[in-house]
Design a protein around this motif. Sequence first.
Motif, PDB file in Angstrom:
ATOM      1  N   GLU A 279       0.807  -1.216   0.000  1.00  0.00           N
ATOM      2  CA  GLU A 279       0.000   0.000   0.000  1.00  0.00           C
ATOM      3  C   GLU A 279       0.841   1.267   0.000  1.00  0.00           C
ATOM      4  OE1 GLU A 279       1.171  -0.797   4.123  1.00  0.00           O
ATOM      5  OE2 GLU A 279       0.434  -2.010   2.453  1.00  0.00           O
ATOM      6  N   MET A 280       2.173   1.103   0.029  1.00  0.00           N
ATOM      7  CA  MET A 280       3.035   2.276   0.037  1.00  0.00           C
ATOM      8  C   MET A 280       4.252   2.041  -0.858  1.00  0.00           C
ATOM      9  SD  MET A 280       4.574   1.877   3.909  1.00  0.00           S
ATOM     10  CE  MET A 280       5.584   3.347   3.739  1.00  0.00           C
ATOM     11  N   PRO A 281       4.750   3.095  -1.513  1.00  0.00           N
ATOM     12  CA  PRO A 281       5.885   2.944  -2.429  1.00  0.00           C
ATOM     13  C   PRO A 281       7.121   2.353  -1.757  1.00  0.00           C
ATOM     14  CG  PRO A 281       4.854   5.089  -2.711  1.00  0.00           C
ATOM     15  CD  PRO A 281       4.234   4.478  -1.496  1.00  0.00           C
ATOM     16  N   GLU A 282       7.329   2.679  -0.492  1.00  0.00           N
ATOM     17  CA  GLU A 282       8.520   2.179   0.197  1.00  0.00           C
ATOM     18  C   GLU A 282       8.533   0.656   0.278  1.00  0.00           C
ATOM     19  OE1 GLU A 282       7.987   6.413   1.412  1.00  0.00           O
ATOM     20  OE2 GLU A 282       6.666   4.671   1.172  1.00  0.00           O
ATOM     21  N   GLY A 283       7.348   0.038   0.334  1.00  0.00           N
ATOM     22  CA  GLY A 283       7.284  -1.419   0.325  1.00  0.00           C
ATOM     23  C   GLY A 283       7.797  -1.976  -0.989  1.00  0.00           C
ATOM     24  N   THR A 284       7.439  -1.313  -2.084  1.00  0.00           N
ATOM     25  CA  THR A 284       7.940  -1.719  -3.396  1.00  0.00           C
ATOM     26  C   THR A 284       9.453  -1.539  -3.471  1.00  0.00           C
ATOM     27  OG1 THR A 284       5.840  -1.078  -4.414  1.00  0.00           O
ATOM     28  CG2 THR A 284       7.731  -1.319  -5.880  1.00  0.00           C
ATOM     29  N   VAL A 285       9.944  -0.460  -2.875  1.00  0.00           N
ATOM     30  CA  VAL A 285      11.388  -0.212  -2.853  1.00  0.00           C
ATOM     31  C   VAL A 285      12.119  -1.361  -2.156  1.00  0.00           C
ATOM     32  CG1 VAL A 285      13.212   1.259  -1.906  1.00  0.00           C
ATOM     33  CG2 VAL A 285      11.207   2.300  -2.979  1.00  0.00           C
ATOM     34  N   THR A 286      11.588  -1.826  -1.026  1.00  0.00           N
ATOM     35  CA  THR A 286      12.269  -2.908  -0.297  1.00  0.00           C
ATOM     36  C   THR A 286      12.387  -4.158  -1.158  1.00  0.00           C
ATOM     37  OG1 THR A 286      10.264  -3.875   0.700  1.00  0.00           O
ATOM     38  CG2 THR A 286      11.324  -2.072   1.887  1.00  0.00           C
ATOM     39  N   ARG A 287      11.312  -4.510  -1.846  1.00  0.00           N
ATOM     40  CA  ARG A 287      11.327  -5.747  -2.633  1.00  0.00           C
ATOM     41  C   ARG A 287      12.254  -5.635  -3.838  1.00  0.00           C
ATOM     42  NH1 ARG A 287       6.169  -5.106  -0.930  1.00  0.00           N
ATOM     43  NH2 ARG A 287       5.388  -4.226  -2.881  1.00  0.00           N
ATOM     44  N   LEU A 288      12.244  -4.483  -4.498  1.00  0.00           N
ATOM     45  CA  LEU A 288      13.120  -4.309  -5.659  1.00  0.00           C
ATOM     46  C   LEU A 288      14.589  -4.226  -5.239  1.00  0.00           C
ATOM     47  CD1 LEU A 288      11.054  -1.814  -7.856  1.00  0.00           C
ATOM     48  CD2 LEU A 288      11.338  -4.291  -8.145  1.00  0.00           C
ATOM     49  N   ALA A 289      14.851  -3.605  -4.099  1.00  0.00           N
ATOM     50  CA  ALA A 289      16.228  -3.532  -3.603  1.00  0.00           C
ATOM     51  C   ALA A 289      16.727  -4.923  -3.227  1.00  0.00           C
ATOM     52  CB  ALA A 289      16.302  -2.593  -2.400  1.00  0.00           C
TER      53      ALA A 289
ATOM     54  N   VAL B  48      15.686   2.666  -4.475  1.00  0.00           N
ATOM     55  CA  VAL B  48      16.018   1.252  -4.672  1.00  0.00           C
ATOM     56  C   VAL B  48      17.531   1.071  -4.720  1.00  0.00           C
ATOM     57  CG1 VAL B  48      15.948  -0.672  -6.308  1.00  0.00           C
ATOM     58  CG2 VAL B  48      13.863   0.626  -5.827  1.00  0.00           C
ATOM     59  N   GLU B  49      18.203   1.913  -5.507  1.00  0.00           N
ATOM     60  CA  GLU B  49      19.655   1.794  -5.632  1.00  0.00           C
ATOM     61  C   GLU B  49      20.356   2.052  -4.300  1.00  0.00           C
ATOM     62  OE1 GLU B  49      21.456   0.687  -8.252  1.00  0.00           O
ATOM     63  OE2 GLU B  49      19.452   0.197  -8.976  1.00  0.00           O
ATOM     64  N   ALA B  50      19.904   3.081  -3.593  1.00  0.00           N
ATOM     65  CA  ALA B  50      20.529   3.415  -2.310  1.00  0.00           C
ATOM     66  C   ALA B  50      20.328   2.289  -1.298  1.00  0.00           C
ATOM     67  CB  ALA B  50      19.945   4.718  -1.769  1.00  0.00           C
ATOM     68  N   THR B  51      19.125   1.729  -1.271  1.00  0.00           N
ATOM     69  CA  THR B  51      18.832   0.641  -0.333  1.00  0.00           C
ATOM     70  C   THR B  51      19.601  -0.616  -0.703  1.00  0.00           C
ATOM     71  OG1 THR B  51      16.607   1.551   0.025  1.00  0.00           O
ATOM     72  CG2 THR B  51      16.981  -0.729   0.706  1.00  0.00           C
ATOM     73  N   ALA B  52      19.676  -0.912  -1.994  1.00  0.00           N
ATOM     74  CA  ALA B  52      20.399  -2.105  -2.446  1.00  0.00           C
ATOM     75  C   ALA B  52      21.884  -2.006  -2.100  1.00  0.00           C
ATOM     76  CB  ALA B  52      20.210  -2.295  -3.949  1.00  0.00           C
ATOM     77  N   GLU B  53      22.475  -0.835  -2.303  1.00  0.00           N
ATOM     78  CA  GLU B  53      23.893  -0.664  -1.984  1.00  0.00           C
ATOM     79  C   GLU B  53      24.138  -0.822  -0.485  1.00  0.00           C
ATOM     80  OE1 GLU B  53      26.456  -0.436  -3.879  1.00  0.00           O
ATOM     81  OE2 GLU B  53      25.373  -0.365  -5.789  1.00  0.00           O
ATOM     82  N   ARG B  54      23.245  -0.255   0.323  1.00  0.00           N
ATOM     83  CA  ARG B  54      23.389  -0.390   1.777  1.00  0.00           C
ATOM     84  C   ARG B  54      23.233  -1.857   2.191  1.00  0.00           C
ATOM     85  NH1 ARG B  54      21.995   3.233   5.929  1.00  0.00           N
ATOM     86  NH2 ARG B  54      22.442   4.869   4.403  1.00  0.00           N
ATOM     87  N   LEU B  55      22.284  -2.535   1.582  1.00  0.00           N
ATOM     88  CA  LEU B  55      22.043  -3.942   1.899  1.00  0.00           C
ATOM     89  C   LEU B  55      23.231  -4.810   1.502  1.00  0.00           C
ATOM     90  CD1 LEU B  55      20.219  -6.239   2.828  1.00  0.00           C
ATOM     91  CD2 LEU B  55      19.038  -6.120   0.615  1.00  0.00           C
ATOM     92  N   ALA B  56      23.793  -4.564   0.330  1.00  0.00           N
ATOM     93  CA  ALA B  56      24.957  -5.333  -0.117  1.00  0.00           C
ATOM     94  C   ALA B  56      26.129  -5.145   0.840  1.00  0.00           C
ATOM     95  CB  ALA B  56      25.350  -4.917  -1.533  1.00  0.00           C
ATOM     96  N   GLY B  57      26.294  -3.923   1.338  1.00  0.00           N
ATOM     97  CA  GLY B  57      27.359  -3.668   2.299  1.00  0.00           C
ATOM     98  C   GLY B  57      27.161  -4.438   3.593  1.00  0.00           C
ATOM     99  N   LEU B  58      25.911  -4.530   4.047  1.00  0.00           N
ATOM    100  CA  LEU B  58      25.621  -5.301   5.257  1.00  0.00           C
ATOM    101  C   LEU B  58      25.905  -6.784   5.047  1.00  0.00           C
ATOM    102  CD1 LEU B  58      22.307  -3.706   6.582  1.00  0.00           C
ATOM    103  CD2 LEU B  58      24.544  -3.686   7.693  1.00  0.00           C
ATOM    104  N   VAL B  59      25.573  -7.283   3.863  1.00  0.00           N
ATOM    105  CA  VAL B  59      25.854  -8.689   3.548  1.00  0.00           C
ATOM    106  C   VAL B  59      27.349  -8.960   3.656  1.00  0.00           C
ATOM    107  CG1 VAL B  59      25.859 -10.414   1.700  1.00  0.00           C
ATOM    108  CG2 VAL B  59      23.815  -9.030   2.107  1.00  0.00           C
ATOM    109  N   ASP B  60      28.156  -8.082   3.074  1.00  0.00           N
ATOM    110  CA  ASP B  60      29.609  -8.250   3.133  1.00  0.00           C
ATOM    111  C   ASP B  60      30.105  -8.236   4.577  1.00  0.00           C
ATOM    112  OD1 ASP B  60      29.599  -8.302   0.393  1.00  0.00           O
ATOM    113  OD2 ASP B  60      30.209  -6.208   0.163  1.00  0.00           O
ATOM    114  N   THR B  61      29.558  -7.334   5.370  1.00  0.00           N
ATOM    115  CA  THR B  61      29.968  -7.239   6.772  1.00  0.00           C
ATOM    116  C   THR B  61      29.618  -8.506   7.536  1.00  0.00           C
ATOM    117  OG1 THR B  61      29.709  -4.833   6.788  1.00  0.00           O
ATOM    118  CG2 THR B  61      29.668  -5.947   8.921  1.00  0.00           C
ATOM    119  N   LEU B  62      28.396  -8.994   7.349  1.00  0.00           N
ATOM    120  CA  LEU B  62      27.950 -10.173   8.090  1.00  0.00           C
ATOM    121  C   LEU B  62      28.706 -11.429   7.683  1.00  0.00           C
ATOM    122  CD1 LEU B  62      24.117  -9.494   8.116  1.00  0.00           C
ATOM    123  CD2 LEU B  62      25.665  -9.462  10.083  1.00  0.00           C
TER     124      LEU B  62
END
Length: 243
Positions: free
Chosen positions: A18-28, A119-133
Amino acid sequence: MPDLPKKKVGIVACSGEEMPEGTVTRLAALRVLEELRPDATVTICLPLFLAGGEGDRAFARFYPTVAVDGCELRCAARATEMYSGKPAASLVVTDIVAEQGLERPQGCRRLNAAGRAAVEATAERLAGLVDTLLGQPWDRRRGAVMAVTEQPQVEAVEATCACGSGIPITRLAVNGRVVTLIALPPIFEQFHQAGKQPGDGLARELLETVRIYNPIPAGEEAAYAEALLREYAAFCAQKERTS
């Protein structure tokens, strides 16, 4: 140690439509899963997770998981903590948008330019967390990053996806209730191949191996050992019948 799936990072994305941010999470999440870190991540289906999907819940308990939420309600993070354990890390799209000074995303089904930037900003942040973990030792029994003075109890190994992660789950009757344990089949297979026969002398060794991957409540060790020995005896009997 048993040949268990290799360590990867699970991604639980918000399912809000129901909100654009939800779509952003899935695409990221999709961008990280398919393009940025395809060999290091798996997806965890939030609706299936909430509905009782044992494969997804086991993965989130067994490996580090990142919750990616669209807003401050943090539904993905809350669900992960409720059913498996606190996520190793958590991201919120509205926070990332604010931190980077981006415009608010628009369009639930088709994102505008601001949404695509989010989407790009969230994906980059998420990828960085993956590397850290992946660079940190993970305690599978506690479901948490180990302190630097601790040593990993098992080697990291590979999973494909959360619902088919290869992490075997077994229900076992202990003290009149049913509990869910991880990794019993490969543990039993390891013991069987080593020629270890069911018997009272094996109960403690079984218990100590199983507790590497599963929490055993204090005071219930004897009951768990008895149940594990019974299950292992049934496993060996089945092996004999099919050999």
